[in-house]
Design a protein around this motif. Structure first.
Motif, PDB file in Angstrom:
ATOM      1  N   HIS A 411       0.736  -1.263   0.114  1.00 43.83           N
ATOM      2  CA  HIS A 411       0.024  -0.041   0.036  1.00 43.83           C
ATOM      3  C   HIS A 411       0.847   1.220  -0.050  1.00 43.83           C
ATOM      4  O   HIS A 411       2.062   1.346   0.658  1.00 43.83           O
ATOM      5  N   SER A 412       0.432   2.182  -0.851  1.00 43.41           N
ATOM      6  CA  SER A 412       1.216   3.549  -0.698  1.00 43.41           C
ATOM      7  C   SER A 412       1.188   4.423   0.448  1.00 43.41           C
ATOM      8  O   SER A 412       2.179   4.787   0.787  1.00 43.41           O
ATOM      9  N   HIS A 413      -0.058   4.370   1.357  1.00 45.09           N
ATOM     10  CA  HIS A 413      -0.101   4.997   2.520  1.00 45.09           C
ATOM     11  C   HIS A 413      -0.399   4.094   3.458  1.00 45.09           C
ATOM     12  O   HIS A 413      -1.500   3.225   3.573  1.00 45.09           O
ATOM     13  N   ARG A 414       0.184   4.070   4.787  1.00 48.15           N
ATOM     14  CA  ARG A 414       0.047   3.269   5.777  1.00 48.15           C
ATOM     15  C   ARG A 414      -1.493   3.749   6.338  1.00 48.15           C
ATOM     16  O   ARG A 414      -1.735   4.726   6.691  1.00 48.15           O
ATOM     17  N   GLN A 482       8.688   2.180   0.781  1.00 49.90           N
ATOM     18  CA  GLN A 482       7.928   1.939   1.916  1.00 49.90           C
ATOM     19  C   GLN A 482       6.780   2.619   2.117  1.00 49.90           C
ATOM     20  O   GLN A 482       6.730   3.817   1.307  1.00 49.90           O
ATOM     21  N   PRO A 483       5.684   2.541   2.764  1.00 48.81           N
ATOM     22  CA  PRO A 483       4.407   3.272   2.768  1.00 48.81           C
ATOM     23  C   PRO A 483       4.900   4.490   3.628  1.00 48.81           C
ATOM     24  O   PRO A 483       5.658   4.309   4.438  1.00 48.81           O
ATOM     25  N   VAL A 484       3.630   5.678   3.333  1.00 47.84           N
ATOM     26  CA  VAL A 484       3.843   6.817   4.191  1.00 47.84           C
ATOM     27  C   VAL A 484       2.945   6.863   5.197  1.00 47.84           C
ATOM     28  O   VAL A 484       1.921   6.364   4.771  1.00 47.84           O
ATOM     29  N   ASP A 485       3.146   7.815   6.300  1.00 46.76           N
ATOM     30  CA  ASP A 485       1.985   7.780   7.123  1.00 46.76           C
ATOM     31  C   ASP A 485       1.322   8.953   7.198  1.00 46.76           C
ATOM     32  O   ASP A 485       1.473   9.866   7.822  1.00 46.76           O
ATOM     33  N   ASP A 486       0.605   9.350   5.998  1.00 46.59           N
ATOM     34  CA  ASP A 486      -0.373  10.405   5.935  1.00 46.59           C
ATOM     35  C   ASP A 486      -1.633   9.964   5.101  1.00 46.59           C
ATOM     36  O   ASP A 486      -1.947  10.764   4.365  1.00 46.59           O
ATOM     37  N   LYS A 521       1.784   0.041  -6.261  1.00 47.18           N
ATOM     38  CA  LYS A 521       3.102  -0.684  -6.095  1.00 47.18           C
ATOM     39  C   LYS A 521       2.721  -2.199  -6.403  1.00 47.18           C
ATOM     40  O   LYS A 521       3.568  -3.133  -6.508  1.00 47.18           O
ATOM     41  N   TRP A 522       1.677  -2.668  -6.877  1.00 49.70           N
ATOM     42  CA  TRP A 522       1.161  -3.998  -7.075  1.00 49.70           C
ATOM     43  C   TRP A 522       1.952  -4.429  -8.038  1.00 49.70           C
ATOM     44  O   TRP A 522       2.449  -5.769  -8.128  1.00 49.70           O
ATOM     45  N   GLY A 523       1.818  -3.627  -9.246  1.00 45.51           N
ATOM     46  CA  GLY A 523       2.544  -4.013 -10.635  1.00 45.51           C
ATOM     47  C   GLY A 523       3.985  -4.368 -10.390  1.00 45.51           C
ATOM     48  O   GLY A 523       4.730  -5.333 -10.629  1.00 45.51           O
ATOM     49  N   PRO A 524       4.634  -3.262  -9.904  1.00 42.90           N
ATOM     50  CA  PRO A 524       6.292  -3.507  -9.719  1.00 42.90           C
ATOM     51  C   PRO A 524       6.741  -4.667  -8.600  1.00 42.90           C
ATOM     52  O   PRO A 524       7.590  -5.443  -8.906  1.00 42.90           O
TER      53      PRO A 524
END
Length: 738
Positions: A411-414, A482-486, A521-524
């Motif tokens: 996931h892009s965002h946590r 890594q996911p970001v916390d926003d 990020k699923w594709g990469p």
């Protein structure tokens, strides 16, 4: 009758049979495999060797026929009821099959020495022509010397067994019809004949030349270092006129000068002016000279042709008796060794059917290897000691690592954890849709220890150097963002940019847009995962092929032929995986899974519980005040639910639905990637690249491709033919020796 006489008679009854068997082995060219007992006459061209052989054997070598010394001559005496002289040719050890077959057909037979003397010049011309020796009669032939052998066998009721081999004389200066290459060939031929320790070397030395200068003695010393099998024969004593020359020769015979273990013998052969027929030659008259002058001091057993012949018969019998018991053992051991070498060559691959059977056998072994690798049946073959061949284990380890990485970082965002602050909540440690930074750190460390590669660009370059064929199929940068916390800020921005005229809810387009961003990020990551699986499969394929097909030459031809279809199979696995990514990310978020509602309600309940966490109090209950319970006032609940702005409520609503759906979609996707792209397409499905090299694939090859892959190299065919002939020859030798 004395005991000694009985022993001699006994030897006469048994030795000829053994000697005859040795000659039979020599006729079959067994001498090129096993050293056979033999007497070999060697010396310079001018040493009087031919005349000595005439005296010993009675074979009338014409003095004008020097060409008879252009190849070895085997002269055999054998006792038989019928008197005759047989002339034949034994092909040399390096003769071609056609040349050998032609030589074996040559046969001449005469009744007596007189007839042989008359016909011998014609016979020699025929033999020279058959061997391809260049003569005046056959100037077009190219060979000056040959390793073929002229065999002359004298049979009769009065013949005593004796076999002597006459080798061409060594020469130093080349003549009009000889070359330096001929000189070297003759010298090498002499070496080949005298090297075996079962050969008695008859070093023929002219008396009128200092023996210390004779090259043949130096050669003999190279191969008979102890001197136990070299016998000197001194010829032309009648040419000596000075007393000191005669004394020097006598010292040789007496053993006081340059001694040999077997000693020296001295003989006088007929000269060029003597009667040409040795049968009528006055041998006794020629040897009368040894009764006079210094020759009288010599022991009688060292003088003359008769004494020499008797000694040679004795020596031949001795070396034959010593060698005979060992020959059968040696032939058996050599045959077993040849059979082992033949087996190591594998089955013959000269015909189309043989090539097909050979490749099908390899394909069958390969497919068995594949089945065992997919079933984790690693005890089947020692090859599984190599980790890269434990295929299913490697793929499962890669897959488990992929799941951990996907759970923690896809996931892009946590996602926000509404109960993270509550340490007393037993369910707070595993909230739905939430991943802690600590767990991701641990996962990254585990990924760095992956047994394939850690995923850096530099290591990716190394991978592509090793497997350049995978360049356009796999990715080699395996780092994970890594996911970001926003998450709440991001949802708020997305809502402000995408909101429409909605009352108390949001449209499906917003959820779809949010899911695509959250799953970007699923594709990469899927490409990284499938790349690792493809690499594991490729390493296995090449390693398994190496064990199934140990012939490096066949593998080098087979691999490129399979590679195109193999790479297509890898591409299909990657294509299907990315198709599954597209299905999940490009379609509207939707699920029929009842867990979605349960999880969503649970998530919302935790959010309410988190809002009331600061308003909970302990109350003492029970008759004696011994119990406690957590209590919250009703009005606090109403306030906690009501006191939220529309913006906060919408963001939390989007967050909660997205988080729950994301978890369900992620787990569904991981299962689908494993079952469809990996297990079905790459490992065990009907179009798996592992099933490519099979018996059916071999059957489909054209004749030209079969020969290109499995055709036997000329060198292997020649080696196989030579080993098969050696095995046949040694079997015949064993039959003769039994």
């Amino acid at each position: 009758m004395t005991a000694t006489t009985n022993e001699q008679n006994s030897a006469m009854l048994t030795s000829p049979s053994r000697l005859r068997k040795i000659d039979l082995l020599r006729e079959k060219n067994i001498g090129k495999y096993l050293p056979l007992p033999q007497l070999v006459a060697v010396g310079d061209q001018s040493s009087g060797k031919s005349s000595l052989l005439e005296s010993l054997t009675g074979i009338p070598f014409p003095h004008g026929q020097e060409l008879c010394t252009r190849y070895a001559t085997q002269i055999t005496h054998r006792r038989d009821e019928l008197q005759r002289i047989d002339v034949s040719i034994i092909p040399g050890p390096h003769a071609s099959e056609g040349h050998a077959e032609r030589l074996k057909l040559y046969r001449r037979q005469v009744e007596s020495d007189e007839q042989l003397y008359t016909e011998f010049p014609t016979i020699l011309d025929e033999v020279n022509a058959e061997m391809g020796i260049r003569t005046k009669a056959n100037p077009g032939n190219s060979r000056t010397f040959s390793d073929d052998v002229l065999k002359i066998e004298k049979c009769g009721p009065k013949e005593d067994y004796l076999t002597v081999i006459d080798v061409p004389g060594i020469f130093r200066a080349t003549a009009e019809d000889t070359t330096p290459a001929d000189r070297d060939m003759v010298k090498n031929m002499v070496k080949e004949y005298i090297r075996d320790d079962r050969t008695i070397i008859l070093a023929v030395l002219p008396s009128n030349v200092d023996v210390a200068t004779q090259e043949i003695l130096d050669l003999a010393k190279q191969y008979d270092k102890t001197g136990d099998r070299t016998l000197g024969v001194l010829t032309k004593p009648d040419t000596l006129t000075e007393r000191n020359q005669k004394q020097s020769v006598c010292n040789l015979v007496l053993g006081t000068r340059m001694p040999l273990t077997l000693g020296y013998y001295i003989v006088r052969n007929r000269g060029g002016d003597d009667d040409g027929n040795p049968a009528n030659a006055a041998v006794a008259q020629r040897e009368e000279m040894f009764r006079h002058d210094l020759w009288r001091s010599l022991p009688r057993e060292r003088i003359g042709v008769a004494a020499l012949r008797e000694r040679l018969q004795e020596l031949l019998g001795q070396i034959t008796d010593r060698a005979f018991p060992k020959l059968l053992i040696e032939a058996h051991a050599m045959r077993k060794e040849a059979e082992k070498a033949l087996a190591e060559l594998g089955p013959s691959r000269q015909t189309e059917r043989e090539q097909q059977v050979y490749l099908m056998s390899i394909a069958g072994k390969f497919q068995q290897f594949v089945r065992d690798a997919l079933d984790a049946n690693y005890s089947y073959d020692d090859a599984f000691a190599r980790d890269e061949l434990r295929l299913i284990t490697a793929v499962l380890n890669i897959t488990e690592q992929f799941k951990q990485d996907f759970d923690n970082a896809s996931h892009s965002h946590r996602f926000h954890n509404p109960t993270a602050a509550r340490s007393d909540d037993p369910e707070a440690s595993a909230p739905v849709g939430v991943t802690s930074p600590a767990s991701h750190s641990e996962t990254t460390a585990a990924n760095d220890n992956d047994d394939l590669e850690s995923g850096s660009t530099a290591q990716g370059g190394s991978l592509l150097e090793t497997y350049p064929e995978l360049k356009d199929i796999i990715v080699t940068d395996w780092t994970i963002e890594q996911p970001v916390d926003d998450v709440m800020e991001w949802i708020g921005q997305m809502r402000r940019r995408s909101r429409g005229v909605e009352l108390g809810t949001f449209g499906p387009a917003m959820l779809a847009s949010a899911f695509r961003e959250q799953s970007r990020k699923w594709g990469p990551m899927t490409e990284q995962y499938i790349s690792k699986v493809i690499l594991a499969v490729h390493k296995f394929f090449l390693g398994a092929l190496e064990f199934a097909c140990p012939d490096a030459r066949v593998r080098e031809r087979l691999t490129p032929m399979i590679l195109h279809e193999l790479l297509d199979g890898y591409r299909e696995g990657m294509k299907h995986a990315l198709f599954l990514v597209a299905v999940e990310r490009e379609k509207r978020p939707y699920t029929l899974n009842s867990v979605f509602n349960i999880s969503l309600q649970t998530f919302r309940g935790r959010r309410v519980a988190a809002a009331l966490a600061g308003k909970v109090r302990n109350e003492i209950t029970g008759k004696y005040g011994t119990s406690q319970k957590l209590v919250v006032d009703y009005e606090n609940i109403e306030t906690a639910v009501r006191d939220r702005s529309n913006d906060e409520h919408e963001k939390e609503n989007i967050h909660d639905i997205l988080s729950v759906y994301y978890d369900l979609a992620r787990d569904r996707f991981i299962d689908n990637i494993w079952h469809q792209a990996v297990d079905h397409v790459l490992l065990s499905g009907p179009t798996s690249p592992l099933g490519l090299f099979s018996e059916q694939w071999v059957i489909g090859l054209s004749t030209e491709k079969l020969d290109a892959v499995a055709g036997e190299p000329r060198g292997v065919t020649d080696r196989r033919d030579a080993l098969q002939k050696k095995i046949r020859d040694l079997k015949e030798a064993m039959d003769v020796l039994r």
